[in-house]
Write a protein that holds these residues in place. Structure first.
Motif, PDB file in Angstrom:
ATOM      1  N   LYS A  27     -11.070   7.339  25.359  1.00  0.00           N
ATOM      2  CA  LYS A  27     -11.930   7.561  24.185  1.00  0.00           C
ATOM      3  C   LYS A  27     -11.197   8.358  23.103  1.00  0.00           C
ATOM      4  O   LYS A  27     -11.746   9.250  22.468  1.00  0.00           O
ATOM      5  N   GLU A  28      -9.937   8.013  22.913  1.00  0.00           N
ATOM      6  CA  GLU A  28      -9.092   8.683  21.921  1.00  0.00           C
ATOM      7  C   GLU A  28      -8.614   7.697  20.853  1.00  0.00           C
ATOM      8  O   GLU A  28      -7.488   7.778  20.378  1.00  0.00           O
ATOM      9  N   THR A  29      -9.464   6.767  20.475  1.00  0.00           N
ATOM     10  CA  THR A  29      -9.045   5.722  19.531  1.00  0.00           C
ATOM     11  C   THR A  29      -8.681   6.291  18.161  1.00  0.00           C
ATOM     12  O   THR A  29      -7.899   5.676  17.440  1.00  0.00           O
ATOM     13  N   ARG A  30      -9.215   7.433  17.811  1.00  0.00           N
ATOM     14  CA  ARG A  30      -8.888   8.022  16.498  1.00  0.00           C
ATOM     15  C   ARG A  30      -7.397   8.284  16.356  1.00  0.00           C
ATOM     16  O   ARG A  30      -6.873   8.308  15.253  1.00  0.00           O
ATOM     17  N   GLN A  31      -6.710   8.482  17.482  1.00  0.00           N
ATOM     18  CA  GLN A  31      -5.263   8.713  17.439  1.00  0.00           C
ATOM     19  C   GLN A  31      -4.506   7.480  16.968  1.00  0.00           C
ATOM     20  O   GLN A  31      -3.365   7.575  16.549  1.00  0.00           O
ATOM     21  N   MET A  32      -5.140   6.315  17.036  1.00  0.00           N
ATOM     22  CA  MET A  32      -4.491   5.072  16.618  1.00  0.00           C
ATOM     23  C   MET A  32      -4.788   4.716  15.171  1.00  0.00           C
ATOM     24  O   MET A  32      -4.183   3.810  14.627  1.00  0.00           O
ATOM     25  N   ILE A  33      -5.725   5.407  14.545  1.00  0.00           N
ATOM     26  CA  ILE A  33      -6.195   5.030  13.213  1.00  0.00           C
ATOM     27  C   ILE A  33      -5.492   5.853  12.145  1.00  0.00           C
ATOM     28  O   ILE A  33      -5.487   7.080  12.193  1.00  0.00           O
ATOM     29  N   ASP A  34      -4.910   5.160  11.185  1.00  0.00           N
ATOM     30  CA  ASP A  34      -4.261   5.820  10.058  1.00  0.00           C
ATOM     31  C   ASP A  34      -5.327   6.555   9.243  1.00  0.00           C
ATOM     32  O   ASP A  34      -6.332   5.955   8.867  1.00  0.00           O
ATOM     33  N   PRO A  35      -5.140   7.836   8.987  1.00  0.00           N
ATOM     34  CA  PRO A  35      -6.149   8.614   8.257  1.00  0.00           C
ATOM     35  C   PRO A  35      -6.527   8.023   6.899  1.00  0.00           C
ATOM     36  O   PRO A  35      -7.653   8.182   6.443  1.00  0.00           O
ATOM     37  N   CYS A  36      -5.624   7.318   6.252  1.00  0.00           N
ATOM     38  CA  CYS A  36      -5.960   6.751   4.945  1.00  0.00           C
ATOM     39  C   CYS A  36      -6.993   5.628   5.060  1.00  0.00           C
ATOM     40  O   CYS A  36      -7.583   5.224   4.059  1.00  0.00           O
ATOM     41  N   LEU A  37      -7.253   5.148   6.267  1.00  0.00           N
ATOM     42  CA  LEU A  37      -8.256   4.094   6.469  1.00  0.00           C
ATOM     43  C   LEU A  37      -9.640   4.655   6.750  1.00  0.00           C
ATOM     44  O   LEU A  37     -10.594   3.901   6.888  1.00  0.00           O
ATOM     45  N   THR A  38      -9.771   5.945   6.834  1.00  0.00           N
ATOM     46  CA  THR A  38     -11.042   6.547   7.230  1.00  0.00           C
ATOM     47  C   THR A  38     -11.782   7.214   6.077  1.00  0.00           C
ATOM     48  O   THR A  38     -12.563   8.126   6.278  1.00  0.00           O
ATOM     49  N   ASN A  39     -11.557   6.732   4.875  1.00  0.00           N
ATOM     50  CA  ASN A  39     -12.208   7.323   3.702  1.00  0.00           C
ATOM     51  C   ASN A  39     -13.710   7.064   3.659  1.00  0.00           C
ATOM     52  O   ASN A  39     -14.460   7.871   3.155  1.00  0.00           O
ATOM     53  N   GLU A  40     -14.135   5.933   4.147  1.00  0.00           N
ATOM     54  CA  GLU A  40     -15.549   5.588   4.156  1.00  0.00           C
ATOM     55  C   GLU A  40     -16.184   6.111   5.444  1.00  0.00           C
ATOM     56  O   GLU A  40     -15.557   6.084   6.501  1.00  0.00           O
ATOM     57  N   PRO A  41     -17.440   6.528   5.397  1.00  0.00           N
ATOM     58  CA  PRO A  41     -18.081   7.095   6.590  1.00  0.00           C
ATOM     59  C   PRO A  41     -18.173   6.115   7.764  1.00  0.00           C
ATOM     60  O   PRO A  41     -18.136   6.521   8.908  1.00  0.00           O
ATOM     61  N   TYR A  42     -18.301   4.846   7.495  1.00  0.00           N
ATOM     62  CA  TYR A  42     -18.435   3.859   8.561  1.00  0.00           C
ATOM     63  C   TYR A  42     -17.094   3.312   9.037  1.00  0.00           C
ATOM     64  O   TYR A  42     -17.034   2.537   9.980  1.00  0.00           O
ATOM     65  N   SER A  43     -16.012   3.700   8.407  1.00  0.00           N
ATOM     66  CA  SER A  43     -14.711   3.121   8.707  1.00  0.00           C
ATOM     67  C   SER A  43     -14.269   3.304  10.154  1.00  0.00           C
ATOM     68  O   SER A  43     -13.801   2.367  10.779  1.00  0.00           O
ATOM     69  N   ILE A  44     -14.404   4.512  10.679  1.00  0.00           N
ATOM     70  CA  ILE A  44     -13.932   4.773  12.038  1.00  0.00           C
ATOM     71  C   ILE A  44     -14.693   3.896  13.029  1.00  0.00           C
ATOM     72  O   ILE A  44     -14.096   3.314  13.940  1.00  0.00           O
ATOM     73  N   GLU A  45     -15.985   3.793  12.854  1.00  0.00           N
ATOM     74  CA  GLU A  45     -16.789   2.954  13.747  1.00  0.00           C
ATOM     75  C   GLU A  45     -16.354   1.489  13.665  1.00  0.00           C
ATOM     76  O   GLU A  45     -16.201   0.824  14.694  1.00  0.00           O
ATOM     77  N   ARG A  46     -16.130   0.995  12.473  1.00  0.00           N
ATOM     78  CA  ARG A  46     -15.727  -0.405  12.304  1.00  0.00           C
ATOM     79  C   ARG A  46     -14.335  -0.658  12.860  1.00  0.00           C
ATOM     80  O   ARG A  46     -14.089  -1.670  13.504  1.00  0.00           O
ATOM     81  N   ILE A  47     -13.421   0.266  12.620  1.00  0.00           N
ATOM     82  CA  ILE A  47     -12.058   0.116  13.126  1.00  0.00           C
ATOM     83  C   ILE A  47     -12.058   0.183  14.649  1.00  0.00           C
ATOM     84  O   ILE A  47     -11.389  -0.612  15.321  1.00  0.00           O
ATOM     85  N   THR A  48     -12.820   1.107  15.215  1.00  0.00           N
ATOM     86  CA  THR A  48     -12.919   1.228  16.667  1.00  0.00           C
ATOM     87  C   THR A  48     -13.473  -0.062  17.266  1.00  0.00           C
ATOM     88  O   THR A  48     -13.009  -0.535  18.299  1.00  0.00           O
ATOM     89  N   ARG A  49     -14.459  -0.643  16.606  1.00  0.00           N
ATOM     90  CA  ARG A  49     -15.038  -1.909  17.054  1.00  0.00           C
ATOM     91  C   ARG A  49     -13.975  -3.017  17.049  1.00  0.00           C
ATOM     92  O   ARG A  49     -13.880  -3.800  17.991  1.00  0.00           O
ATOM     93  N   CYS A  50     -13.162  -3.071  16.001  1.00  0.00           N
ATOM     94  CA  CYS A  50     -12.100  -4.082  15.929  1.00  0.00           C
ATOM     95  C   CYS A  50     -11.056  -3.875  17.026  1.00  0.00           C
ATOM     96  O   CYS A  50     -10.552  -4.847  17.606  1.00  0.00           O
ATOM     97  N   ILE A  51     -10.734  -2.624  17.319  1.00  0.00           N
ATOM     98  CA  ILE A  51      -9.792  -2.331  18.407  1.00  0.00           C
ATOM     99  C   ILE A  51     -10.368  -2.825  19.727  1.00  0.00           C
ATOM    100  O   ILE A  51      -9.675  -3.449  20.532  1.00  0.00           O
ATOM    101  N   HIS A  52     -11.644  -2.547  19.960  1.00  0.00           N
ATOM    102  CA  HIS A  52     -12.308  -2.991  21.186  1.00  0.00           C
ATOM    103  C   HIS A  52     -12.241  -4.515  21.304  1.00  0.00           C
ATOM    104  O   HIS A  52     -11.857  -5.059  22.358  1.00  0.00           O
ATOM    105  N   ILE A  53     -12.584  -5.216  20.249  1.00  0.00           N
ATOM    106  CA  ILE A  53     -12.560  -6.682  20.267  1.00  0.00           C
ATOM    107  C   ILE A  53     -11.136  -7.185  20.522  1.00  0.00           C
ATOM    108  O   ILE A  53     -10.931  -8.102  21.315  1.00  0.00           O
TER     109      ILE A  53
END
Length: 86
Positions: A27-53
């Motif tokens: 449950k450490e997916t945030r470590q894979m996400i570039d911080p510049c992609l997390t500007n929108e509040p829903y971004s982390i959730e959407r990116i995490t969903r894409c990683i899962h898929i």
């Protein structure tokens, strides 16, 4: 020489898959996400969903992988992904 380069790239790819899977399991997916992609509040959730898929689509056992139609539905809608990565 060409085969050596292909093998080296394949090893990097497998290492990336292992890295992503371990972060997902821990449950450490945030470590894979570039911080510049997390500007929108829903971004982390959407990116995490894409990683899962993505992890579902590359499971070692082909029978465990989702059908393309399921992946399209998951990407286009907010359906929960019913699978767990094995």
């Amino acid at each position: 020489m060409q085969l050596h380069l292909v093998m080296r790239e394949a090893k990097r790819f497998i290492t990336l898959i292992i890295f992503a899977y371990e972060r997902w399991q821990g449950k450490e997916t945030r470590q894979m996400i570039d911080p510049c992609l997390t500007n929108e509040p829903y971004s982390i959730e959407r990116i995490t969903r894409c990683i899962h898929i993505a992890l579902l689509c590359i499971q070692e056992d082909r029978k465990s992988r989702p059908h393309t139609s399921s992946v399209v539905d998951w990407l286009n809608n907010s359906f929960d992904t019913p699978y767990r990565c094995s």
